[in-house]
Write an enzyme that holds these catalytic residues in place. Structure first.
Site, PDB file in Angstrom:
ATOM      1  N   ASP A 107      70.058  53.514  41.791  1.00 38.10           N
ATOM      2  CA  ASP A 107      69.649  54.254  40.441  1.00 38.10           C
ATOM      3  C   ASP A 107      68.583  55.013  40.174  1.00 38.10           C
ATOM      4  O   ASP A 107      67.556  54.538  39.752  1.00 38.10           O
ATOM      5  CB  ASP A 107      69.876  53.239  39.229  1.00 38.10           C
TER       6      ASP A 107
ATOM      7  N   GLU B 123      66.080  60.642  32.207  1.00 34.45           N
ATOM      8  CA  GLU B 123      67.184  59.898  32.009  1.00 34.45           C
ATOM      9  C   GLU B 123      67.127  58.326  31.377  1.00 34.45           C
ATOM     10  O   GLU B 123      67.527  57.891  30.340  1.00 34.45           O
ATOM     11  CB  GLU B 123      68.226  59.935  33.185  1.00 34.45           C
ATOM     12  N   GLU B 124      66.280  57.678  31.992  1.00 34.90           N
ATOM     13  CA  GLU B 124      65.944  56.347  31.617  1.00 34.90           C
ATOM     14  C   GLU B 124      65.318  55.995  30.444  1.00 34.90           C
ATOM     15  O   GLU B 124      65.226  54.925  30.026  1.00 34.90           O
ATOM     16  CB  GLU B 124      65.176  55.591  33.041  1.00 34.90           C
TER      17      GLU B 124
ATOM     18  N   ASP C 229      75.722  59.265  38.642  1.00 34.14           N
ATOM     19  CA  ASP C 229      74.722  58.071  38.522  1.00 34.14           C
ATOM     20  C   ASP C 229      75.008  56.954  38.978  1.00 34.14           C
ATOM     21  O   ASP C 229      75.829  56.235  38.254  1.00 34.14           O
ATOM     22  CB  ASP C 229      74.265  58.194  36.960  1.00 34.14           C
TER      23      ASP C 229
ATOM     24  N   HIS D 127      67.899  48.141  37.940  1.00 37.10           N
ATOM     25  CA  HIS D 127      66.860  48.378  37.186  1.00 37.10           C
ATOM     26  C   HIS D 127      65.835  47.216  37.386  1.00 37.10           C
ATOM     27  O   HIS D 127      64.762  46.750  36.668  1.00 37.10           O
ATOM     28  CB  HIS D 127      67.089  48.424  35.489  1.00 37.10           C
TER      29      HIS D 127
HETATM   30  N1  TRP Z   1      72.667  55.378  33.274  1.00 44.31           N
HETATM   31  C1  TRP Z   1      72.471  54.102  33.503  1.00 44.31           C
HETATM   32  C2  TRP Z   1      71.261  54.050  33.863  1.00 44.31           C
HETATM   33  O1  TRP Z   1      70.686  54.936  34.588  1.00 44.31           O
HETATM   34  C3  TRP Z   1      73.624  53.407  34.381  1.00 44.31           C
HETATM   35  C4  TRP Z   1      74.861  53.345  33.797  1.00 44.31           C
HETATM   36  C5  TRP Z   1      75.316  52.204  32.993  1.00 44.31           C
HETATM   37  C6  TRP Z   1      75.889  54.284  33.766  1.00 44.31           C
HETATM   38  N2  TRP Z   1      76.526  52.470  32.885  1.00 44.31           N
HETATM   39  C7  TRP Z   1      76.970  53.952  33.423  1.00 44.31           C
HETATM   40  C8  TRP Z   1      76.051  55.520  34.569  1.00 44.31           C
HETATM   41  C9  TRP Z   1      78.207  54.474  33.192  1.00 44.31           C
HETATM   42  C10 TRP Z   1      77.238  56.192  34.580  1.00 44.31           C
HETATM   43  C11 TRP Z   1      78.311  55.545  33.698  1.00 44.31           C
HETATM   44  O2  TRP Z   1      70.404  53.027  33.737  1.00 44.31           O
HETATM   45 ZN    ZN Z   2      71.103  55.938  36.268  1.00 45.83          ZN
END
Ligand code: TRP
Ligand code: ZN
Ligand code: CA
Length: 324
Positions: free
Chosen positions: A144, A178-179, A207, A294
């Site tokens: 991630d 993004e986070e 992602d 994470h």
């Molecule tokens: N975007 C989230 C992150 O970066 C991860 C994530 C959770 C995700 N659910 C998702 C990414 C569904 C794509 C689709 O922490």
């Molecule tokens: Zn992510």
């Protein structure tokens, strides 16, 4: 490569000649290799290349080294983020892309988006593929989202290597922050006027695509994009499911909210694999798709190579299919 009866190599430029001969009465062509008929004036559809998983993994090792040298993360506002962006940008510049760094501010720190345009194609029909490049502060962010970032980079480099000249214009993107709540991608979408937004035929988001206990999830958004990904996976005999682990939790959301057709792939985060899912995909029942989501253990060891390879090849397939 095929040879014409005269012994000339069949190059892209020679396709029209072969087509005329196949449809006409060229005497002596009976022993010519069979060439699929192509409508006059229409180029044959270019096939997507296989993305070398070794190259994708090289980028992941570089991102890991960057995190290790910068306090263990590549988070927004930290040195490891900027170093990650500089790594991507140098590869893209060297390959002939037109790159742009877009600066924004979030939580009192400067953030950056990177875009890379492949010269050519119809500027009023843009196919975009993107991924967030920032990690959380608690780890190096290799699944991630080094995984999506590296696969999109390698797809862009494959475009350059093959000299692909699609009908549509190609733009690749790496998002910051993004986070912190999709900050970079929202900033980018807002920075485009409505006329510029209307030129984007589709945005593809990646992602987390190398989860260590992987699932194969396709976003249930634009039907054409969704079908393109499903076609790829059915072609290699892998069943997929609709992504349900939080719709709108990644950088496709700002595009979708602005009316841009979106799609994407995901191999799972902190949800647990069911027995039905393990039966079709293998892996461990009752365990999260990514137990290091994470956390500090999201390192190069936290990647399933097969999932990363299949998803990387699926990205290239979709970019090629949707741009011609
Ligand atoms: N975007 C989230 C992150 O970066 C991860 C994530 C959770 C995700 N659910 C998702 C990414 C569904 C794509 C689709 O922490
Ligand atoms: Zn992510
Ligand atoms: Ca591959």
């Amino acid at each position: 490569m095929q040879l014409l009866p005269s012994g000339r190599a069949l190059t892209a430029g020679a396709v029209a000649v072969v087509t005329l001969m196949a449809g006409g009465s060229a005497a002596g062509a009976a022993s010519a290799p069979v060439h699929p008929a192509t409508p006059t004036g229409t180029a044959a559809a270019a096939a997507a290349p296989d993305i070398p998983i070794a190259n994708v993994k090289t980028h992941l090792r570089q991102l890991q080294s960057i995190a290790t040298a910068n306090g263990g993360n590549r988070a927004h506002g930290r040195a490891g983020y900027r170093a990650s962006l500089d790594y991507m940008k140098a590869k893209l510049d060297a390959a002939g892309f037109t790159t742009r760094v877009q600066q924004f501010s979030a939580s009192g720190r400067t953030g950056y988006n990177l875009t890379a345009d492949w010269p050519g194609g119809d500027a009023s029909q843009i196919v975009m593929a993107g991924s967030h490049l920032d990690s959380v502060a608690s780890g190096p962010g290799i699944n991630d989202n080094g995984s999506g970032s590296s696969a999109v980079l390698e797809t862009a480099l494959a475009v350059a290597r093959s000299g692909y000249q699609p009908t549509k214009h190609l733009r690749f993107a790496w998002w910051g922050a993004e986070e912190l709540g999709l900050v970079g991608s929202r900033y980018y979408v807002n920075s485009l006027g409505s006329a510029e937004r209307a030129k984007i035929s589709g945005y593809l988001n990646f992602d987390m695509i190398g989860s260590p206990n992987p699932g194969y999830f396709v976003y249930d958004d634009d039907p054409t994009i969704e079908k393109t990904f499903k076609d790829y996976f059915s072609g290699i005999g892998i069943s997929t499911e609709i992504e349900t682990e939080g719709d709108g939790r990644s950088d496709h959301a700002p595009f979708k909210n602005a009316g841009v057709p979106v799609g994407g792939l995901f191999s799972g985060a902190d949800y647990r694999k069911t027995s039905a899912q393990a039966a079709k995909w293998g892996g461990t029942v009752g365990q999260p798709f990514d137990r290091c989501y994470h956390s500090s253990c999201d390192t190069t060891a936290n990647i399933d190579d097969t999932a990363l390879d299949r998803n990387s090849d699926a990205i290239a397939y979709a970019v090629w299919e949707l741009s011609q």
